[in-house]
Write a protein that holds these residues in place. Structure first.
Motif, PDB file in Angstrom:
ATOM      1  N   GLU A 217       0.776  -1.201  -0.190  1.00 39.98           N
ATOM      2  CA  GLU A 217      -0.212   0.117   0.186  1.00 39.98           C
ATOM      3  C   GLU A 217       1.053   1.426   0.152  1.00 39.98           C
ATOM      4  O   GLU A 217       1.891   1.378   0.692  1.00 39.98           O
ATOM      5  N   PRO A 218       0.670   2.273  -0.847  1.00 45.02           N
ATOM      6  CA  PRO A 218       1.367   3.353  -0.870  1.00 45.02           C
ATOM      7  C   PRO A 218       1.301   4.318   0.322  1.00 45.02           C
ATOM      8  O   PRO A 218       0.313   4.471   0.840  1.00 45.02           O
ATOM      9  N   ILE A 219       2.345   4.870   0.827  1.00 45.86           N
ATOM     10  CA  ILE A 219       2.327   5.658   1.955  1.00 45.86           C
ATOM     11  C   ILE A 219       2.743   7.197   1.752  1.00 45.86           C
ATOM     12  O   ILE A 219       2.023   8.060   2.163  1.00 45.86           O
ATOM     13  N   VAL A 220       3.666   7.523   0.694  1.00 44.88           N
ATOM     14  CA  VAL A 220       3.934   8.779   0.252  1.00 44.88           C
ATOM     15  C   VAL A 220       4.379   8.702  -0.966  1.00 44.88           C
ATOM     16  O   VAL A 220       5.105   7.807  -1.717  1.00 44.88           O
ATOM     17  N   SER A 221       4.461  10.023  -1.490  1.00 42.45           N
ATOM     18  CA  SER A 221       4.904  10.090  -2.997  1.00 42.45           C
ATOM     19  C   SER A 221       5.933  11.015  -2.903  1.00 42.45           C
ATOM     20  O   SER A 221       6.107  12.096  -2.231  1.00 42.45           O
ATOM     21  N   VAL A 222       6.744  10.770  -3.905  1.00 44.34           N
ATOM     22  CA  VAL A 222       8.141  11.591  -3.992  1.00 44.34           C
ATOM     23  C   VAL A 222       8.324  11.801  -5.491  1.00 44.34           C
ATOM     24  O   VAL A 222       8.126  11.259  -6.233  1.00 44.34           O
ATOM     25  N   MET A 223       8.736  13.082  -5.677  1.00 49.99           N
ATOM     26  CA  MET A 223       9.146  13.617  -6.953  1.00 49.99           C
ATOM     27  C   MET A 223      10.646  13.861  -7.014  1.00 49.99           C
ATOM     28  O   MET A 223      11.300  14.319  -6.222  1.00 49.99           O
ATOM     29  N   PRO A 224      11.186  12.694  -8.017  1.00 49.96           N
ATOM     30  CA  PRO A 224      12.588  12.738  -8.297  1.00 49.96           C
ATOM     31  C   PRO A 224      13.449  14.176  -8.531  1.00 49.96           C
ATOM     32  O   PRO A 224      12.523  15.165  -8.870  1.00 49.96           O
ATOM     33  N   ASN A 225      14.520  14.362  -7.859  1.00 56.01           N
ATOM     34  CA  ASN A 225      15.259  15.831  -7.937  1.00 56.01           C
ATOM     35  C   ASN A 225      15.734  15.765  -9.408  1.00 56.01           C
ATOM     36  O   ASN A 225      16.583  14.914 -10.011  1.00 56.01           O
ATOM     37  N   ALA A 226      15.658  16.979 -10.039  1.00 56.50           N
ATOM     38  CA  ALA A 226      16.314  17.101 -11.368  1.00 56.50           C
ATOM     39  C   ALA A 226      16.164  16.167 -12.389  1.00 56.50           C
ATOM     40  O   ALA A 226      17.056  15.407 -12.784  1.00 56.50           O
ATOM     41  N   PRO A 227      14.763  16.060 -12.707  1.00 54.37           N
ATOM     42  CA  PRO A 227      14.358  15.143 -13.668  1.00 54.37           C
ATOM     43  C   PRO A 227      14.956  15.345 -15.164  1.00 54.37           C
ATOM     44  O   PRO A 227      15.004  16.638 -15.548  1.00 54.37           O
ATOM     45  N   ALA A 228      15.226  14.481 -16.109  1.00 51.69           N
ATOM     46  CA  ALA A 228      15.271  14.868 -17.440  1.00 51.69           C
ATOM     47  C   ALA A 228      13.713  15.090 -18.227  1.00 51.69           C
ATOM     48  O   ALA A 228      13.183  14.253 -18.267  1.00 51.69           O
ATOM     49  N   LEU A 229      13.361  16.288 -18.599  1.00 49.20           N
ATOM     50  CA  LEU A 229      12.090  16.806 -18.772  1.00 49.20           C
ATOM     51  C   LEU A 229      11.929  16.094 -20.211  1.00 49.20           C
ATOM     52  O   LEU A 229      13.015  16.321 -20.942  1.00 49.20           O
ATOM     53  N   ALA A 230      10.762  16.000 -20.588  1.00 50.04           N
ATOM     54  CA  ALA A 230      10.311  15.915 -22.047  1.00 50.04           C
ATOM     55  C   ALA A 230       9.044  16.056 -22.267  1.00 50.04           C
ATOM     56  O   ALA A 230       8.299  16.123 -21.137  1.00 50.04           O
ATOM     57  N   ALA A 231       8.499  16.449 -23.451  1.00 51.24           N
ATOM     58  CA  ALA A 231       7.216  16.979 -23.612  1.00 51.24           C
ATOM     59  C   ALA A 231       6.271  15.951 -24.033  1.00 51.24           C
ATOM     60  O   ALA A 231       6.883  15.006 -25.244  1.00 51.24           O
ATOM     61  N   GLU A 232       5.371  15.442 -23.592  1.00 53.32           N
ATOM     62  CA  GLU A 232       4.460  14.301 -24.080  1.00 53.32           C
ATOM     63  C   GLU A 232       3.425  14.877 -24.942  1.00 53.32           C
ATOM     64  O   GLU A 232       2.292  15.445 -24.534  1.00 53.32           O
TER      65      GLU A 232
END
Length: 466
Positions: A316-331
Motif C-alpha cells: 500500500e502506498p504511503i507517500v509520493s516522492v518527486m525525483p530531483n532534477a528530472p530529465a524533462l520531455a514533452a509528451e
C-alpha cells in the motif's frame, strides 16, 4: 455647388457640342480605391509565394524521458502500523533517508529475539547434520569390513570346494581301479569254474578264486560309497559357498539400507537447513523494511497516510516522492494521419503554459517565447485514437526554462517542409496532408553517408571472405 467646368485641353471634341458633358466632373476617389485594391491584390499575390514551414500541431503535457524520473509512490513492503513520521510534505530528501517507521502487526513476528532463536535452531540442525554424516561414514566403514570378511570367507569356501573336488577325483580313480580289479576277478573266476568243470582245477583253488572275487566286489562297493560321500561333501561345500555369499549379501543389504536411510535423513536435514537459512535471511531482510526509505533524491510531494498508529497493508502506498532534477520531455499526442510524417530526430517548437510567447507557426524563426526540441520516442501503438511522442530539448538550441514542472501543459508543432503560402492554403482547403519528407539527415549528405556505409560493409565482407 455647381461643378467646375473641365479644362479646355481635356474637352473631348466629340462632346464639345453638348453642354451636359461640360458640366460633369469625374470623381478621383474611385481611381484611388482601385489603385489601393490593385496594390493590395499584388501584395497578396506576391505574399502567396513567400515560404511557409509546414508543421504538425499537437498538445500535451510535460513528463520525463526516463521512467525513474517520474513522480512515484513509495509503498510499504510489509504490513505494519505507522509508528513515526520522519519527514513533512515539501521536504527535500536524499536516497536512503528514512521517511516512515512502522512496527509489526503479525503475531508470527512479535518475538523480539526471533532472529537469535532462529540462528540457534539453525546451529542445532547443522550439528545434527554433522552427526548424521558421521553415522553415514561409520556405516560405510562397516560395509567395507563386511566386504573384506566376505572376500576372506569366500576364499576359504572356494578352497574347500577345490579340495573336495580333488578328493572326488581321487575317489573316482580309486573306483575305476576297483572296477578293474572286479572285472579281472570275475574273469578269473569264470575261467577257474570252467577248468574246475573239466577237472583241471581243484575245488580249493576255485573257492580261493571265489574269495578273491568277493574281496574285489567289496573293494568296488567301498570305492563307490567313498565316491558318493565325496560327491556329497562337494555338494555341501558348494552349498556352503552359496549360503555364505547370501549371508554376507543380507548383512551388506541391511547395512546399505541403514546407510541410505542415514543419507536420506542427511538430505532432509540439509533441506531443512536451507529452508531455515532462507527463513533467517527473510527475517533479516524483513527487519530492514521497518524503516521506509526514499528510493532516490527528490521532494516529498504528499503523504498518502496520515497520523500515527494507522495500519498499512502490504504494497500500500504511503507517500509520493518527486525525483530531483528530472530529465524533462514533452509528451505530445499526434493524429494517426500525421504520424507517418514524423521520425526520431525531427525538429519541434514548443510553447509552455505560463511562459509568455508570440507564435507564428509558419515562420518559426520569427516566433518569440518558444523553445526547440527534437523527437526522441514515437509509440508503436495508439492511445485513445492518437499516437504519443516524446520530445526532448534540442542540444543545439537554447535550454528549456528551469521553472518548468512535470505535468504542466505544452503546445508544440513539428517542423516539416518549406512550401509557398498559396500551396499551404490550397492544401488546407482540400484537406490534404503535409508533404512527406524523409528523416533528418537523409538529404544528399545522408545518401552519401549511406553509400559510404554500404561500401564499408562490402569491404568488410570481402576481408572476412579472404
Amino acid at each position: 455647388m455647381p461643378f467646375a467646368e473641365r479644362p479646355l485641353e481635356e474637352t473631348n471634341p466629340r462632346t464639345a457640342n453638348f453642354r451636359s458633358f461640360s458640366r460633369v466632373q469625374t470623381p478621383t476617389a474611385g481611381r484611388t480605391l482601385a489603385r489601393w485594391l490593385g496594390g493590395l491584390g499584388v501584395i497578396i499575390l506576391l505574399a502567396g509565394f513567400l515560404p511557409w514551414t509546414q508543421n504538425i500541431r499537437s498538445n500535451g503535457q510535460l513528463t520525463t524521458l526516463r521512467p525513474q524520473d517520474r513522480p512515484q509512490t513509495v509503498p510499504s513492503t510489509i504490513a505494519g502500523r505507522i509508528e513515526r513520521w520522519h519527514v513533512r510534505e515539501g521536504q527535500q530528501v536524499k536516497r536512503g533517508d528514512t521517511l516512515v517507521s512502522i512496527v509489526e502487526i503479525k503475531d508470527k513476528y512479535f518475538d523480539p529475539q526471533l532472529l537469535q532463536r532462529t540462528r540457534e535452531q539453525l546451529a542445532a540442525k547443522i550439528a545434527s547434520l554433522e552427526e548424521n554424516r558421521g553415522k553415514t561414514v561409520a556405516l560405510g566403514n562397516q560395509q567395507d569390513a563386511l566386504r573384506s570378511g566376505l572376500r576372506v570367507s569366500l576364499d576359504k569356501a572356494r578352497n574347500k570346494v577345490t579340495q573336495t573336488r580333488l578328493k572326488l577325483n581321487s575317489d573316482q580313480a580309486e573306483l575305476r581301479a576297483a572296477e578293474n580289479d572286479f572285472n579281472i576277478a570275475r574273469q578269473q573266476l569264470a575261467r577257474q569254474e570252467a577248468l574246475y568243470q573239466q577237472g583241471l582245477k581243484s575245488l580249493t583253488e576255485l573257492e580261493q578264486r571265489r574269495l578273491k572275487f568277493q574281496e574285489s566286489t567289496a573293494k568296488r562297493q567301498s570305492a563307490e560309497n567313498k565316491l558318493g560321500a565325496s560327491q556329497q561333501e562337494l555338494t555341501n561345500a558348494q552349498l556352503e559357498l552359496s549360503s555364505l555369499q547370501a549371508e554376507y549379501q543380507d548383512k551388506l543389504a541391511k547395512s546399505e539400507s541403514d546407510r541410505r536411510s542415514a543419507t536420506a535423513y542427511q538430505f532432509d536435514t540439509e533441506g531443512q537447513i536451507a529452508k531455515m537459512r532462507n527463513e533467517l535471511a527473510n527475517l533479516s531482510i524483513r527487519s530492514g523494511y521497518y524503516q521506509i526509505t526514499a528510493p532516490q533524491d527528490g521532494y516529498v510531494v504528499r503523504a498518502l497516510k496520515e497520523g500515527l498508529g494507522e495500519i498499512v497493508k502490504e504494497g500500500e502506498p504511503i507517500v509520493s516522492v518527486m525525483p530531483n532534477a528530472p530529465a524533462l520531455a514533452a509528451e505530445l499526442y499526434v493524429k494517426p494521419m500525421d504520424i507517418p510524417l514524423l521520425s526520431v530526430g525531427r525538429k519541434v517548437r514548443l510553447q509552455f503554459d505560463g511562459w509568455p510567447a508570440l507564435v507564428f507557426s509558419g515562420w518559426p524563426g520569427t516566433s518569440f517565447g518558444t523553445f526547440g526540441g527534437q523527437v526522441a520516442v514515437i509509440d508503436n501503438i495508439d492511445s485513445q485514437g492518437q499516437y504519443r511522442i516524446l520530445v526532448t530539448p534540442d542540444p543545439d538550441l537554447e535550454p528549456w526554462p528551469k521553472p518548468l514542472r512535470v505535468g504542466s501543459g505544452v503546445y508544440g508543432w513539428a517542423l516539416l517542409d518549406n512550401v509557398p503560402i498559396w500551396y499551404e492554403l490550397w492544401r488546407q482547403l482540400n484537406g490534404f496532408p503535409p508533404n512527406f519528407v524523409g528523416a533528418p539527415g537523409e538529404g544528399k549528405g545522408g545518401k552519401a553517408a549511406k553509400k559510404a556505409d554500404k561500401g564499408a560493409t562490402a569491404s568488410e565482407e570481402e576481408e572476412e571472405k579472404k
